[in-house]
Scaffold this active site. Structure first.
Site, PDB file in Angstrom:
ATOM      1  N   ASP A   1       0.848  -1.196   0.000  1.00 49.64           N
ATOM      2  CA  ASP A   1       0.000   0.000   0.000  1.00 49.64           C
ATOM      3  C   ASP A   1       0.881   1.242   0.000  1.00 49.64           C
ATOM      4  OD1 ASP A   1      -1.937   1.947   0.376  1.00 49.64           O
ATOM      5  OD2 ASP A   1      -2.110   1.565   2.539  1.00 49.64           O
TER       6      ASP A   1
ATOM      7  N   ASP B   1      -4.060   3.992   2.800  1.00 52.41           N
ATOM      8  CA  ASP B   1      -5.499   3.784   2.984  1.00 52.41           C
ATOM      9  C   ASP B   1      -5.823   2.349   3.401  1.00 52.41           C
ATOM     10  OD1 ASP B   1      -5.108   2.357   0.641  1.00 52.41           O
ATOM     11  OD2 ASP B   1      -6.645   3.413  -0.520  1.00 52.41           O
TER      12      ASP B   1
ATOM     13  N   ASP C   1      -1.986  -1.222  -3.741  1.00 51.57           N
ATOM     14  CA  ASP C   1      -2.268  -0.503  -4.978  1.00 51.57           C
ATOM     15  C   ASP C   1      -1.125  -0.691  -5.970  1.00 51.57           C
ATOM     16  OD1 ASP C   1      -0.267   1.290  -3.963  1.00 51.57           O
ATOM     17  OD2 ASP C   1      -1.842   2.379  -2.894  1.00 51.57           O
TER      18      ASP C   1
ATOM     19  N   ASP D   1      -5.328 -10.740 -15.137  1.00 54.20           N
ATOM     20  CA  ASP D   1      -6.445 -11.638 -14.899  1.00 54.20           C
ATOM     21  C   ASP D   1      -7.568 -11.292 -15.875  1.00 54.20           C
ATOM     22  OD1 ASP D   1      -7.767 -13.707 -13.370  1.00 54.20           O
ATOM     23  OD2 ASP D   1      -6.602 -13.003 -11.650  1.00 54.20           O
TER      24      ASP D   1
ATOM     25  N   ASP E   1      -9.888 -16.622 -15.837  1.00 52.10           N
ATOM     26  CA  ASP E   1     -10.678 -17.092 -14.698  1.00 52.10           C
ATOM     27  C   ASP E   1     -11.804 -18.016 -15.152  1.00 52.10           C
ATOM     28  OD1 ASP E   1     -11.236 -16.643 -11.739  1.00 52.10           O
ATOM     29  OD2 ASP E   1     -13.159 -16.022 -12.589  1.00 52.10           O
TER      30      ASP E   1
ATOM     31  N   GLU F   1      -7.758 -21.067 -16.014  1.00 49.03           N
ATOM     32  CA  GLU F   1      -8.212 -21.707 -14.784  1.00 49.03           C
ATOM     33  C   GLU F   1      -9.394 -22.595 -15.150  1.00 49.03           C
ATOM     34  OE1 GLU F   1      -9.762 -20.532 -10.315  1.00 49.03           O
ATOM     35  OE2 GLU F   1     -10.608 -19.539 -12.071  1.00 49.03           O
TER      36      GLU F   1
ATOM     37  N   HIS G   1      -4.677 -17.124  -4.516  1.00 52.42           N
ATOM     38  CA  HIS G   1      -5.594 -16.279  -3.738  1.00 52.42           C
ATOM     39  C   HIS G   1      -6.856 -17.007  -3.311  1.00 52.42           C
ATOM     40  CE1 HIS G   1      -7.142 -16.182  -7.796  1.00 52.42           C
ATOM     41  NE2 HIS G   1      -8.278 -15.702  -7.347  1.00 52.42           N
ATOM     42  N   ASP G   2      -7.106 -18.186  -3.877  1.00 53.54           N
ATOM     43  CA  ASP G   2      -8.298 -18.965  -3.547  1.00 53.54           C
ATOM     44  C   ASP G   2      -8.013 -20.126  -2.601  1.00 53.54           C
ATOM     45  OD1 ASP G   2     -10.149 -17.501  -5.014  1.00 53.54           O
ATOM     46  OD2 ASP G   2      -9.842 -18.670  -6.845  1.00 53.54           O
TER      47      ASP G   2
END
Length: 589
Positions: free
Chosen positions: A36, A40, A44, A113, A221, A280, A353-354
């Site tokens: 970051d 915030d 990013d 992605d 995806d 995927e 991430h899954d």
């Protein structure tokens, strides 16, 4: 490998460059949790740019960027409302251009992605589609009337009995137009109608637009969901299930190969070798993967398959975990190695991430965390295929700590809890324990850069708490430490560049029934490599005859190891310490 912009000077170099993705390593960045820059609490693109030297030093060749498109963030960006803009929480298009330029300057590439099975319900395409039954884009999504004889919105009036992958029915009733739309994921992620050629052309135009900006490929995806069976028939209802299983009717559907070949032709033209494409594909089989990744068919370079990700799933799926049998894991990975040995190509990964953190799932995240993280990396990176590193994996990051339901952020986990407890009446404590083990939030906590406040991820309050062990596990403590997990990853990545046997060699699995030791042999001409890893927290004995072959492993050079004194191979065999992993090489050329 040629650097970006260089021209091959020989036929051999040209052939190698056509398959550049075979000898590289991909690093996945989940942007909201990477770095970051503005305090915030959300990662990013400028934060990513600030860490490019770190990634270059690690040795990876490609960054796969999870979605940064405009999105209402119902599914953390996998619900896209504008494919051709960056969500302000991540930065601007100019920031993304700077990221692409920064990667290219360092000889790395960017893979975006691509989420085109569905959009957000706030995408202008869907807003128009839902405006009336006569809307110009009505057929861009999958709309159906209620079941005959039933009123829309009534229980059971859905057009078929499919369940959503994120719990509940896969249909949402729209009162304004009196029809249902299909959403295989959340109700805010309506499925696109790929039967409509206008939809496909709009997607292809968007993809070309990104390639023109310098993007080097796409991670696609759930791309094998885009073709649905004609008529959308009901699915079989498994015992104890609330909904029908629609997967046989949308997983690798009837026109999927046609759609992928058309995409390849329309988007990548006559030079697809410049780009990396990975699909995927949940539920894909080895036989299907051979077709998807056969270079002559021109569909995708490789796929993400899920078979080895399901070795700890019980009858109830990922939230019904069971112990992992190493023999089952080896059989799965070995089956894919053998199946794609002559046609196609493998992707290699332990986490993303899954999925939960690899060292907590497949390793020992306690006493043997460092050794087990290195052992798992050794086994994966030296197989045949393209390795993927999920952010923080190279540090041996672990699953986080969840005290109660309020600690979870992920829509999949929250929906599962509501359905399991509120509808099925399951024990809340047991459901929470399953979420702690398998929940996707485990891999979404901030990357642990330092031992300072918020692990150096942000100067503000992070969108999800930092894993408490960041003071012991962080990048600052590992960079430059030759014994660190990160340094071990560096060495493995370097082996892929330095030894052709890692990329092009054949693979023979050894010890298939052993529940402690993962072993295999790679061969290319007169070069042989032995990978021997004890994936357990107890000592393991391997008899000499189990390693018998043309190579004299007792005299082989130790190419890589995760222990100070690797066990010697003698006529009696070898005694491996807990989580010991050693790579030996014989060069008979």
């Amino acid at each position: 490998m040629l650097l970006l912009g260089e021209t091959p000077t020989s036929d051999a170099e040209a052939a190698a460059e056509q398959a550049w993705w075979r000898s590289t390593v991909v690093y996945q960045v989940y942007p909201r949790s990477f770095a970051d820059s503005d305090g915030d609490g959300v990662g990013d693109i400028p934060g990513i740019i600030s860490r490019l030297d770190y990634l270059q030093d690690l040795g990876v060749g490609v960054v796969w960027l999870s979605p940064v498109y405009r999105s209402p963030q119902d599914d953390n960006g996998y619900d896209i409302s504008d494919y051709q803009d960056v969500d302000p929480m991540f930065g601007t298009l100019e920031d993304l251009d700077a990221l692409i330029a920064g990667l290219h300057e360092r000889g790395m590439r960017l893979v975006m992605d691509l989420v085109v099975n569905h959009t957000s319900d706030e995408h202008p395409w869907f807003v128009e589609s839902a405006s009336s039954r006569d809307a110009a884009r009505r057929d861009w999504y999958i709309w159906r009337p209620p079941r005959p004889g039933m009123a829309g919105g009534e229980p059971g009036a859905e057009p078929n009995n499919w369940g959503s992958i994120f719990s509940g029915p896969a249909w949402q009733y729209d009162e304004r137009t009196g029809e249902y739309y299909l959403h295989l994921f959340t109700r805010k992620q309506p499925d696109l109608n790929w039967e409509n050629p206008e939809v496909r052309q709009a997607v292809y135009a968007m993809m070309r637009w990104w390639l023109d900006r310098g993007v080097d490929g796409f991670r696609m995806d759930v791309i094998n969901f885009i073709s649905k069976a004609e008529g959308l028939p009901d699915g079989e209802v498994p015992p104890g299930a609330l909904y029908g299983n629609g997967f046989p009717h949308f997983g690798s559907g009837p026109r999927i190969h046609e759609f992928l070949q058309e995409m390849n032709r329309e988007v990548f033209g006559d030079d697809p070798s410049r780009f990396l494409t990975v699909g995927e594909m949940p539920g894909a089989t080895v036989e299907q993967a051979r077709r998807y990744t056969d270079a002559e068919r021109r569909e995708v370079n490789m796929i993400f398959q899920f078979e080895h990700m399901e070795v700890d799933e019980g009858p109830g799926g990922k939230f019904d975990p069971r112990p992992i049998a190493l023999s089952e894991l080896k059989a799965s990975l070995g089956r894919w190695q053998e199946g794609l040995a002559s046609v196609g190509w493998n992707s290699l990964y332990w986490s993303n991430h899954d999925r939960p953190r690899a060292v907590s799932r497949f390793g020992d995240d306690g006493v043997h965390r460092v050794a087990s993280a290195k052992a798992l990396a050794t086994v994966l990176h030296l197989m045949r295929g393209t390795p993927y590193v999920y952010q923080g994996e190279e540090l041996g990051m672990t699953n986080t700590v969840f005290r109660d339901l309020d600690d979870f952020r992920d829509v999949e986990s929250l929906n599962h809890y509501r359905e399991a407890v509120g509808v099925r009446g399951q024990d809340p404590a047991q459901v929470l324990e399953a979420l702690r083990y398998a929940g996707r939030d485990n891999s979404r906590t901030p990357v642990q850069w330092t031992d300072g406040p918020q692990a150096g991820f942000t100067t503000g309050e992070p969108w999800i708490p930092v894993t408490p062990n960041y003071r012991e596990i962080n990048a600052a403590a590992q960079v430059g430490d030759p014994d660190s997990v990160r340094s071990h990853y560096q060495r493995l990545i370097r082996l892929r560049r330095e030894h052709a046997v890692v990329v092009d060699g054949s693979l023979r699995m050894l010890l298939p029934d052993d529940e402690q030791v993962f072993a295999y042999e790679r061969t290319l001409g007169g070069v042989r490599m032995l990978v021997l890893a004890n994936l357990s927290s107890a000592s393991a004995t391997v008899p000499a005859q189990a390693l018998a072959g043309p190579a004299d492993w007792a005299q082989a050079a130790v190419l890589n190891t995760n222990v100070a004194n690797p066990a010697a191979i003698t006529d009696a065999g070898v005694e491996l310490a807990p989580w010991e992993a050693t790579v030996r090489l014989v060069d008979g050329t």
